[in-house]
Structures are given as C-alpha cells and as structure tokens.
Design an enzyme around this catalytic site. Structure first.
Site: not given
Ligand SMILES: Nc1ncnc2c1ncn2[C@@H]1O[C@H](COP(=O)(O)OP(=O)(O)OP(=O)(O)O)[C@@H](O)[C@H]1O
Ligand SMILES: [Mg+2]
Length: 321
Positions: A228, A233, A260
C-alpha cells in the site's frame, strides 16, 4: 451471542488511545479541556472491527492488560467480535493525543506498555494453536511488545500454515524482516511501501522495483502481496497477475487504520473467492470508506459499493528485463 468465528485476528501489542481536546492549551500551565475520548486500538483490533462490520464472524486475540480492558470489551461487545484476548497483569499501553482544535495540531505522548512474561506468551501461543477448524484465516497484526522475540510471527506463520490456515501478516520492523526471511511465508502480506523498504533494507524508488520486490516474495511462497502506498493506492501481486488499485478521492476524517481496513478487505475477498481485481476493489473501498470515519468503522454497504465502483484498477507495468 456471536456466530462461530471464521477469522482470528492477533494483536500482541494493542493500544488504548486517549484523545483529549483542549483548545489553546499551554505547556506548563493549568488548562481546561473540552472533552476526552478513549478508543480501543491496535491493528488486529481494527481488522476485527472492520470484518465484523462487513458481517464476517471474527474473533480477536492478543495480550490485554487487565487494568484498562473495559474499552476493548465494550468495542468487542458492540461489534460482536468474540473476545479471546489473554488478560495479563497491568495496563495496556496508552497513547495520549492532546488535540488543540484552535491550532489544528496534535501532541502525542506514548506511555510504555506491558512487558510480556513467558507465561503470558505461552498462553497466547496456546490460543493460536488450539483454534477450531472453522477458523480458516488468521491475521497477525502490528508490532510486538517488549518481551516477545522478533521471530514470533515467523514461527507462528509456519505453524498456522502447517494447520492449513490462510495467514495474513501486517507488521513492520524486525518482526516483518524476520517473517519475510523465513522459510515459510504468509499467504498474504500487506506492508506499506515504507515498511517493505525497511524490511528489505533498500529503497524502492520505482514501480518496477516495488513490483520486482513483491514478485520475489511470491516466488518464495506468498500468494498475495499488497504494497500500500497511501493516497496513491496499492500494488497487488499474485503469481499470475499484478494490478494497481487507485482509490477515489474522499473526504478524510483520519487516515489512521487505512491499512487495517485494507487487510480486512483482502481477507474477506479471500473468503469470498474474489478475483484479484475484485479483491483490489473491495480492499480499496474498505480503506477509502474507513478513512471517512473516525475509528475502525465501515460505511454502509451502498456507500462501499459506490466506492468500489470508483476504484481505478489497472494492470501494473510489466517488468522490463
Ligand atoms: N488520503 C487517502 N485517500 C484515499 N485513499 C487512501 C488515502 N490514504 C490511504 N488510502 C487508501 O488506504 C490504503 C492503505 O493506506 P496506507 O498505505 O496509508 O496504509 P498503512 O500505511 O498500512 O496505514 P495504517 O497502518 O495506518 O493503517 C491505500 O492503498 C489507499 O487505497
Ligand atoms: Mg499499516
């Protein structure tokens, strides 16, 4: 009474978030606060809450301090999550968030958590190993508390896969590095790009590099790797396919837990036997939908369907050799 769980989420190091709203608060002064809220947190707790919202019967385990377990118990009751947390002496770590709405900033104070005894860890391992056959999927989520060795997830992945379960892993740091270096990889790995870079010990600066790194994990036994990348995306890779899923623009309340929600979406897609494109749409809709809410909650199904339809799914660039 909750239905027989099909999924178990594991959170060895949950956290209790205490958010205090204090407009214009000043360091070293006596300040008035307008309100406070306690939220049970931790990655596997969030994954369980989201799965429960989607209607998947789910149980949650991990280690919970007896002294401040009530907010977790309330959440599990409200969501219908089966509570299999091992209770340990002391308090689960508290993260204090001091919010100043007038300045729009947040100050974080993270209290130390529990140090895990050998006895508590053995109890957790026994819980993991004695799950009924109906629990087809297990999600290992988040950091490991002091007292748990970095190879904990790696060992449990091998054992759980040996029992025929589908194992999802969402962790970081040494725990992720150890699990990715192990002989038996989880079927589903969802690092964010920074976690993957840290675990591999090198930066991944182009999409082709990310794809190559994901394909390497597939060659070594993972079935689905989802990298991610926040707002951009996620790249989803299997042995057959590689897709990039771009979320629609949404009004963000809090991006905490976006990943999550993605894990929950990917697990539910696995249970439903969705195609990779279907999984990409669902997981991205779960993420985008959850960040329009505070806390780990899914929007109503109609809203999720609308979001899923707006997810842009493209074939990832093929590798150029
Ligand atoms: N600002 C945003 N607008 C729309 N979709 C988002 C946004 N931020 C995250 N996403 C969606 O959420 C998914 C996961 O986000 P991210 O890569 O930030 O996960 P993460 O770092 O594992 O988050 P966390 O561990 O805090 O739950 C992304 O692939 C995207 O689809
Ligand atoms: Mg995460």
């Amino acid at each position: 009474m909750s239905a027989t769980p099909r999924v178990l989420t594991v959170t060895p190091n949950p956290a209790l978030d205490l958010t205090v709203h204090a407009g214009g608060w000043q360091r070293g002064a006596v300040n008035a606060a307008q309100g406070a809220q306690q939220d049970a947190g931790g990655k596997g707790v969030n994954v369980a809450a989201i799965l429960a919202d989607w209607g998947v019967p789910v149980a949650a385990t991990g280690l919970l301090g007896r002294d401040n377990a009530a907010p977790f118990e309330t959440l599990f009751r409200e969501k219908g999550v089966t509570d299999e947390f091992v209770r340990v002496p002391g308090a689960t770590r508290v993260g204090l968030k001091l919010v100043d709405p007038t300045l729009g900033d947040t100050t974080d104070l993270n209290l130390p958590g529990l140090t895990v005894s050998a006895r508590a860890l053995a109890h957790l391992q026994a819980t993991l190993r004695s799950q009924p056959a109906g629990v087809g999927a297990v999600a290992l989520c988040g950091s490991l508390p002091p007292g748990v060795h970095a190879g904990f997830y790696a060992e449990e992945v091998a054992r759980l896969r040996g029992q025929g379960r589908f194992v999802a892993l969402d962790t970081s740091g040494e725990a992720l590095r150890a699990a990715l270096q192990a002989e038996v990889l989880p079927q589903l790995v969802k690092p964010n790009i920074h976690e993957l870079e840290a675990a591999l010990g090198r930066s991944l600066t182009t999409d082709a590099e990310v794809l190559a790194a994901a394909r390497d994990l597939i060659r070594r036994g993972a079935e689905l790797v989802a990298v991610s990348q926040g707002e951009r995306g996620a790249l989803l890779v299997t042995a057959q396919e590689a897709l990039f899923a771009r979320p629609p623009r949404v009004t963000v309340q809090s991006t905490v837990g976006a990943g999550d929600a993605m894990v929950a979406g990917l697990i539910s897609a696995h249970l439903d036997g969705l195609s990779l494109a279907g999984a990409a749409r669902r997981a991205t809709a779960f993420s985008a939908g959850s960040i329009t809410r505070l806390g780990a909650h899914l929007p109503p199904r109609a809203e999720l369907d609308a979001l899923a339809a707006q997810v842009q799914v493209d074939a990832a660039q093929p590798l150029t050799h």
